[in-house]
Design a protein around this motif. Structure first.
Motif, PDB file in Angstrom:
ATOM      1  N   LYS A 163      35.668  25.864  38.852  1.00 62.73           N
ATOM      2  CA  LYS A 163      36.423  27.736  39.016  1.00 62.73           C
ATOM      3  C   LYS A 163      35.707  28.798  38.505  1.00 62.73           C
ATOM      4  N   GLU A 205      35.558  33.152  37.966  1.00 60.04           N
ATOM      5  CA  GLU A 205      36.230  35.341  38.229  1.00 60.04           C
ATOM      6  C   GLU A 205      35.342  35.505  39.268  1.00 60.04           C
ATOM      7  N   SER A 206      36.169  36.002  39.978  1.00 60.67           N
ATOM      8  CA  SER A 206      35.687  37.314  40.787  1.00 60.67           C
ATOM      9  C   SER A 206      35.063  38.326  39.994  1.00 60.67           C
ATOM     10  N   PHE A 247      36.941  41.219  40.701  1.00 60.56           N
ATOM     11  CA  PHE A 247      38.739  41.400  40.777  1.00 60.56           C
ATOM     12  C   PHE A 247      39.294  40.541  39.774  1.00 60.56           C
ATOM     13  N   PRO A 248      38.818  41.159  38.335  1.00 61.71           N
ATOM     14  CA  PRO A 248      38.823  40.187  36.849  1.00 61.71           C
ATOM     15  C   PRO A 248      40.543  39.616  36.752  1.00 61.71           C
ATOM     16  N   GLY A 249      39.854  38.385  36.413  1.00 59.53           N
ATOM     17  CA  GLY A 249      41.424  37.503  36.037  1.00 59.53           C
ATOM     18  C   GLY A 249      41.718  36.839  37.289  1.00 59.53           C
ATOM     19  N   GLU A 250      40.910  36.679  39.012  1.00 59.79           N
ATOM     20  CA  GLU A 250      41.520  36.323  39.660  1.00 59.79           C
ATOM     21  C   GLU A 250      40.138  34.818  39.716  1.00 59.79           C
ATOM     22  N   PHE A 251      40.551  33.761  40.380  1.00 57.11           N
ATOM     23  CA  PHE A 251      39.368  32.601  40.074  1.00 57.11           C
ATOM     24  C   PHE A 251      39.538  32.016  41.525  1.00 57.11           C
TER      25      PHE A 251
END
Length: 600
Positions: A390, A392-393, A396-400
């Motif tokens: 996994k 993290e983008s 877009f922080p918080g999106e994995f």
């Protein structure tokens, strides 16, 4: 039952592939012309025997892959084909003959098989083909099939099917092509698509054929006549590589004659000196399904001029040290290659295109020879610790997201130092790299942050997935751990590679699959172990390559294992279609004001 002969032959070929000798030189091969560009050989008897020995018959196969509503019809069609007089245990050959200019439509595909009973075959055609019109020419009989624009000719021992093809648009002959002949939905029983073919043929009475059709028929009948009466020196068997292929007694084989293709007029843009360079070059390959593995063997036969270039630079072997110093005990795969890049220069010069190449490279301040001399032609790529991770983008922080990930090293050995330094300081690269002592670094720190870890000096160009792994590899204190026998197999070769398929498939997530898909996915993950490939020079004009796909179950034939997996997948597809149909039926059956909840 309505079914055309093209469907019988295509069904036979398909079953041979699916199931797939009796003779060292199959008798059917004498009807293949030496002008054939590609020939595919399927040893139906040998392949069928391997399945029957393991308890798989056509009856069981159709029963497993067809629904209750269609299995009986499919079996009837198959039994009908088995009683057609065609020897379903013979070799089946598919030959692609490229000839004439594309606009002349002289290229064709021929399917060749043996006959056990010519009278049965004639009766079968008469029963199943609309507007059956039997003709005789010399010592063979023939009919014209309107839908496929094909001639089916046969004598007492063999049948030849010929249909024109357009080599400039081969995609339309694929089942999925937009202009492909209508073979129907592959998930539907064969009888349905066969019926459609015959129905369309019935719509065109033979009496309404045009003069153009008559000319076309005469052309292809003449070609069938020609194939039935080929002289020995006119057959593909008179070409030594093809003759050797037939004697290998493989489950399946392929022969490619590049010269027959580009001399046919289909590729008029190929320069004469390119054709001269490739003159006498051929390619052959075989496939054998053995217990616990599939073995692929290939031979590249080089013509006189091409072989002379290879001999000039001698035999080159992969540098095992570049592979062995990879610091990991958890290898996913690797590929190592040894090839003298200067051969490319000689090949380009032999074709007369070196001037064009140097002209294109003029702005870089380099010549073709500079680039080819700069590297020795030794390269290695190794990967390890393959996993789904996994990440993290960055945007877009918080999106994995879950992505495949692995550690890796790519290393390329430098050849001539002066030529290498000329490249690194050329107008093309001087703004990107700068020299610091005995190595080169990236000029722009921001650009460097987006690049993989790298080490560039006058000995090696090495890239890595991370700096820690790179430094450990460059230090040379680590040692790779390969499966037993792999190192000995690739040592001394010009190409060697390995992939641990067990590790690759193990990370496939099952939690995102439907419940009915999980059993098949589990069996697929338990099927394959690894694949190994190697290429060696057998002599001055022949190169041999081998690839072995290994299965976890070493005691059962690999074809049987593939068939078993395929039948399981077919059952899942049938169950899914049944579920979808039941849901659709419930929608139409439900009252207007009733809310129907879709099944998960």
């Amino acid at each position: 039952m309505k079914k055309s002969i093209s469907k019988v032959l295509l069904a036979a070929v398909t079953s041979a592939v699916m199931l797939s000798s009796c003779s060292k030189t199959p008798d059917e091969s004498r009807y293949i012309p030496k002008t054939a560009g590609v020939v595919v050989d399927l040893n139906a008897k040998q392949l069928t025997t391997k399945l029957v020995t393991n308890g798989i018959t056509m009856d069981k196969l159709f029963e497993a892959t067809q629904s209750k509503d269609t299995s009986n019809e499919v079996m009837k069609a198959w039994k009908d084909a088995e009683n057609s007089g065609i020897d379903m245990q013979s070799h089946f050959f598919a030959s692609f003959v490229f000839q004439g200019q594309p606009a002349e439509h002289k290229s064709y595909i021929s399917l060749t098989a043996s006959l056990k009973d010519a009278d049965k075959f004639e009766a079968y055609l008469k029963k199943n083909i609309a507007n059956f019109s039997l003709k005789t020419q010399n010592d063979f009989k023939y009919i014209w099939e309107e839908k496929q624009h094909a001639v089916i000719g046969w004598n007492k021992s063999a049948v030849i099917y010929i249909s024109a093809v357009d080599p400039s648009n081969l995609e339309k002959y694929n089942p999925g092509g937009s202009s492909s002949p209508d073979y129907g939905d592959p998930s539907e029983p064969m009888i349905d698509s066969a019926t459609a073919v015959t129905d369309s043929a019935m719509a065109i009475p033979a009496a309404l054929t045009t003069a153009e059709d008559d000319a076309q028929i005469k052309t292809w009948v003449a070609e069938v006549d020609h194939l039935f009466h080929l002289k020995k020196d006119e057959t593909a068997g008179s070409i030594e590589p093809f003759a050797k292929l037939l004697k290998e007694d493989a489950d399946a084989g392929i022969f490619v004659n590049p010269e027959a293709i580009y001399n046919s007029g289909q590729f008029t843009m190929i320069p004469a000196n390119v054709k001269k360079l490739m003159e006498g070059s051929f390619y052959t390959g075989t496939v054998n399904f053995e217990n616990g593995k599939i073995v692929f063997n290939g031979h590249s036969y080089m013509g006189k001029e091409l072989a002379a270039i290879y001999k000039k630079y001698g035999k080159k072997e992969i540098d095992m040290d570049m592979l062995n110093k990879y610091p990991s005990q958890n290898i996913t795969g690797f590929i190592s290659y040894a090839f003298d890049f200067r051969m490319i220069g000689d090949i380009v010069k032999a074709t007369g295109m070196d001037g064009m190449v140097n002209l294109m490279m003029g702005k870089s301040g380099l010549s073709m020879d500079d680039v080819l001399n700069a590297f020795e032609g030794q390269l290695t790529y190794v990967a390890s610790d393959f996993a789904i991770t996994k990440k993290e983008s960055p945007y877009f922080p918080g999106e994995f997201t879950e992505k495949p990930d692995a550690k890796w090293i790519f290393s390329l050995k430098v050849g001539n130092k002066d030529a290498f330094n000329k490249i690194m300081t050329s107008p093309m690269l001087k703004e990107v790299f700068t020299r610091e002592g005995d190595h080169y670094t990236v000029v722009n720190p921001m650009a460097a942050a987006t690049m993989p870890a790298m080490s560039i000096n006058e000995k090696f160009v090495t890239l890595g997935s991370d700096s820690a792994l790179l430094q450990e590899y460059l230090g040379g204190k680590g040692h790779i751990k390969l499966p037993d026998g792999i190192e000995g197999k690739i040592k001394g070769s010009m190409l060697g590679g390995y992939v641990d398929l067990e590790k690759v498939t193990a990370v496939i997530p099952e939690d995102k699959m439907d419940e009915d898909e999980k059993p098949v996915a589990k069996k697929a993950k338990e099927l394959l172990k690894d694949v190994t490939f190697v290429s060696k020079a057998d002599g001055g004009d022949v190169q041999h390559g081998e690839a072995v796909l290994t299965f976890k179950n070493k005691d059962q034939n690999s074809l049987v294992q593939l068939i078993n997996l395929g039948t399981e997948a077919a059952k899942v597809m049938q169950a899914r279609k049944a579920k979808e149909k039941a849901y659709e039926d419930s929608l139409f059956a439900a009252p207007v004001d009733t809310t129907v909840v879709a099944p998960q």
